[in-house]
Design a protein around this motif. Sequence first.
Motif, PDB file in Angstrom:
ATOM      1  N   HIS A  35       0.804  -1.226   0.000  1.00  0.00           N
ATOM      2  CA  HIS A  35       0.000   0.000   0.000  1.00  0.00           C
ATOM      3  C   HIS A  35       0.837   1.276   0.000  1.00  0.00           C
ATOM      4  CE1 HIS A  35      -3.888  -1.922   0.266  1.00  0.00           C
ATOM      5  NE2 HIS A  35      -3.379  -2.764   1.138  1.00  0.00           N
ATOM      6  N   SER A  36       2.113   1.169   0.291  1.00  0.00           N
ATOM      7  CA  SER A  36       3.008   2.330   0.184  1.00  0.00           C
ATOM      8  C   SER A  36       3.727   2.344  -1.156  1.00  0.00           C
ATOM      9  CB  SER A  36       4.039   2.310   1.325  1.00  0.00           C
ATOM     10  OG  SER A  36       3.417   2.387   2.577  1.00  0.00           O
ATOM     11  N   LEU A  37       4.201   1.167  -1.578  1.00  0.00           N
ATOM     12  CA  LEU A  37       5.022   1.082  -2.790  1.00  0.00           C
ATOM     13  C   LEU A  37       4.212   1.197  -4.077  1.00  0.00           C
ATOM     14  CD1 LEU A  37       7.734   0.557  -4.172  1.00  0.00           C
ATOM     15  CD2 LEU A  37       7.325  -1.906  -3.869  1.00  0.00           C
ATOM     16  N   LEU A  38       3.086   0.494  -4.170  1.00  0.00           N
ATOM     17  CA  LEU A  38       2.345   0.441  -5.439  1.00  0.00           C
ATOM     18  C   LEU A  38       1.852   1.811  -5.917  1.00  0.00           C
ATOM     19  CD1 LEU A  38       0.367  -2.917  -5.110  1.00  0.00           C
ATOM     20  CD2 LEU A  38       2.419  -2.443  -6.450  1.00  0.00           C
ATOM     21  N   PRO A  39       1.336   2.690  -5.041  1.00  0.00           N
ATOM     22  CA  PRO A  39       0.946   4.013  -5.540  1.00  0.00           C
ATOM     23  C   PRO A  39       2.126   4.785  -6.144  1.00  0.00           C
ATOM     24  CG  PRO A  39      -0.048   3.598  -3.406  1.00  0.00           C
ATOM     25  CD  PRO A  39       0.931   2.491  -3.630  1.00  0.00           C
ATOM     26  N   LEU A  40       3.308   4.663  -5.549  1.00  0.00           N
ATOM     27  CA  LEU A  40       4.486   5.328  -6.116  1.00  0.00           C
ATOM     28  C   LEU A  40       4.834   4.744  -7.479  1.00  0.00           C
ATOM     29  CD1 LEU A  40       6.828   5.601  -2.983  1.00  0.00           C
ATOM     30  CD2 LEU A  40       5.309   7.344  -3.933  1.00  0.00           C
ATOM     31  N   MET A  41       4.655   3.439  -7.619  1.00  0.00           N
ATOM     32  CA  MET A  41       4.938   2.794  -8.907  1.00  0.00           C
ATOM     33  C   MET A  41       3.936   3.222  -9.972  1.00  0.00           C
ATOM     34  SD  MET A  41       5.963  -1.045  -7.628  1.00  0.00           S
ATOM     35  CE  MET A  41       5.992  -1.683  -9.304  1.00  0.00           C
ATOM     36  N   LYS A  42       2.675   3.366  -9.573  1.00  0.00           N
ATOM     37  CA  LYS A  42       1.656   3.771 -10.548  1.00  0.00           C
ATOM     38  C   LYS A  42       1.912   5.175 -11.085  1.00  0.00           C
ATOM     39  CE  LYS A  42      -2.118   0.833  -8.887  1.00  0.00           C
ATOM     40  NZ  LYS A  42      -3.473   0.807  -8.286  1.00  0.00           N
ATOM     41  N   PHE A  43       2.418   6.054 -10.231  1.00  0.00           N
ATOM     42  CA  PHE A  43       2.762   7.410 -10.665  1.00  0.00           C
ATOM     43  C   PHE A  43       4.175   7.477 -11.251  1.00  0.00           C
ATOM     44  CE2 PHE A  43      -0.642   8.642  -7.643  1.00  0.00           C
ATOM     45  CZ  PHE A  43      -1.390   9.455  -8.498  1.00  0.00           C
ATOM     46  N   ARG A  44       4.851   6.326 -11.284  1.00  0.00           N
ATOM     47  CA  ARG A  44       6.217   6.198 -11.786  1.00  0.00           C
ATOM     48  C   ARG A  44       7.194   7.101 -11.036  1.00  0.00           C
ATOM     49  NH1 ARG A  44       6.406   3.983 -17.945  1.00  0.00           N
ATOM     50  NH2 ARG A  44       4.498   2.721 -17.820  1.00  0.00           N
ATOM     51  N   LEU A  45       6.911   7.292  -9.745  1.00  0.00           N
ATOM     52  CA  LEU A  45       7.859   7.985  -8.886  1.00  0.00           C
ATOM     53  C   LEU A  45       8.987   7.048  -8.470  1.00  0.00           C
ATOM     54  CD1 LEU A  45       5.333   9.972  -6.670  1.00  0.00           C
ATOM     55  CD2 LEU A  45       6.717  10.829  -8.568  1.00  0.00           C
ATOM     56  N   THR A  46       8.739   5.762  -8.571  1.00  0.00           N
ATOM     57  CA  THR A  46       9.779   4.750  -8.424  1.00  0.00           C
ATOM     58  C   THR A  46       9.520   3.659  -9.449  1.00  0.00           C
ATOM     59  OG1 THR A  46      10.910   3.261  -6.882  1.00  0.00           O
ATOM     60  CG2 THR A  46       8.529   3.423  -6.658  1.00  0.00           C
ATOM     61  N   GLU A  47      10.592   3.120 -10.027  1.00  0.00           N
ATOM     62  CA  GLU A  47      10.458   2.112 -11.076  1.00  0.00           C
ATOM     63  C   GLU A  47      11.409   0.951 -10.802  1.00  0.00           C
ATOM     64  OE1 GLU A  47      10.890   3.886 -14.921  1.00  0.00           O
ATOM     65  OE2 GLU A  47       9.349   5.404 -14.566  1.00  0.00           O
ATOM     66  N   PRO A  48      11.081   0.128  -9.806  1.00  0.00           N
ATOM     67  CA  PRO A  48      11.954  -1.009  -9.501  1.00  0.00           C
ATOM     68  C   PRO A  48      11.987  -2.023 -10.641  1.00  0.00           C
ATOM     69  CG  PRO A  48       9.882  -1.187  -8.311  1.00  0.00           C
ATOM     70  CD  PRO A  48       9.888   0.172  -8.945  1.00  0.00           C
TER      71      PRO A  48
END
Length: 285
Positions: A35-48
């Motif tokens: 719930h913390s990581l996935l929203p950042l990934m959706k906005f492409r603020l992080t791209e692991p």
Amino acid sequence: MIPAKFDYVRADSIEQAIQLLQESDGEGKLIAGGHSLLPLMKFRLTEPGTLIDISRISELKGVHKDGDRVVVGAMTTHREAATDPVIKEHIPILAEAARQVGDIQIRNRGTVGGNIAHADPAADLPAAAIVLDAELTIQGEEGEETMSLDSFIIGPLITMMPENSIVTSISFAIPPSHTKSAYLKYFHPASGYPVVGVAAVAGTDSNGKIDYVRVGITGAGDMVFRAEAVEEALMGQVPSESVIDSAAGLAVENADMGSDLFALEEYREQLCKIYTARALKSVLL
């Protein structure tokens, strides 16, 4: 709102999770509740490049009392923290804060370790954690180490987490038995995130004077903080509405307030004072 392409792998042990982090060459991210990581990934603020799923590692779960502290496994969910009998008996403020995280879906999947290690300045649990002198146990390439919460979080979403490491548990100090606690927040109606959240633990001695007080504030600035000026003003005082109101006026002493479309800096300052006073009155009066 679509993440960049990534690989997915599930770790079956702490050691395997660390090994997978090493093999990812800095491109791997641990995922538990998500719930913390996935929203950042959706906005492409992080791209692991690789997501390493640790949700089924049994070593990361469970709650137990260890001397004068309660140890909570990093994979313990918010719902489990809110209902666990050990937490409710010894550190009820953590249960109270966990009950107020997001909605029922988030509480069922989101984890205590993820919530605290993410260092979101608007997360609920860090307010309770900081008044309970939380310590994180971190396992990495060089072995295991323990780090206090105020040393671990150094900025919004910025921590001292060593490379290729994993938070395995968080321990919380058990307050004196004569204290009471409360967590109150003014929150965003859509997300439930606190605009300002205040955790308070306090108690009085046999003479009716305050002999223990801790106040933690989240949501207001770049990171959670202790309202130490409030604590100092209250120690040794006989609690009353006027005494508490006066001390609560110091809630943002030396603190930097955030400002956004939902609440300006001045508004947050006022909320900090009001909710600090309410939390303290609820446990002292």
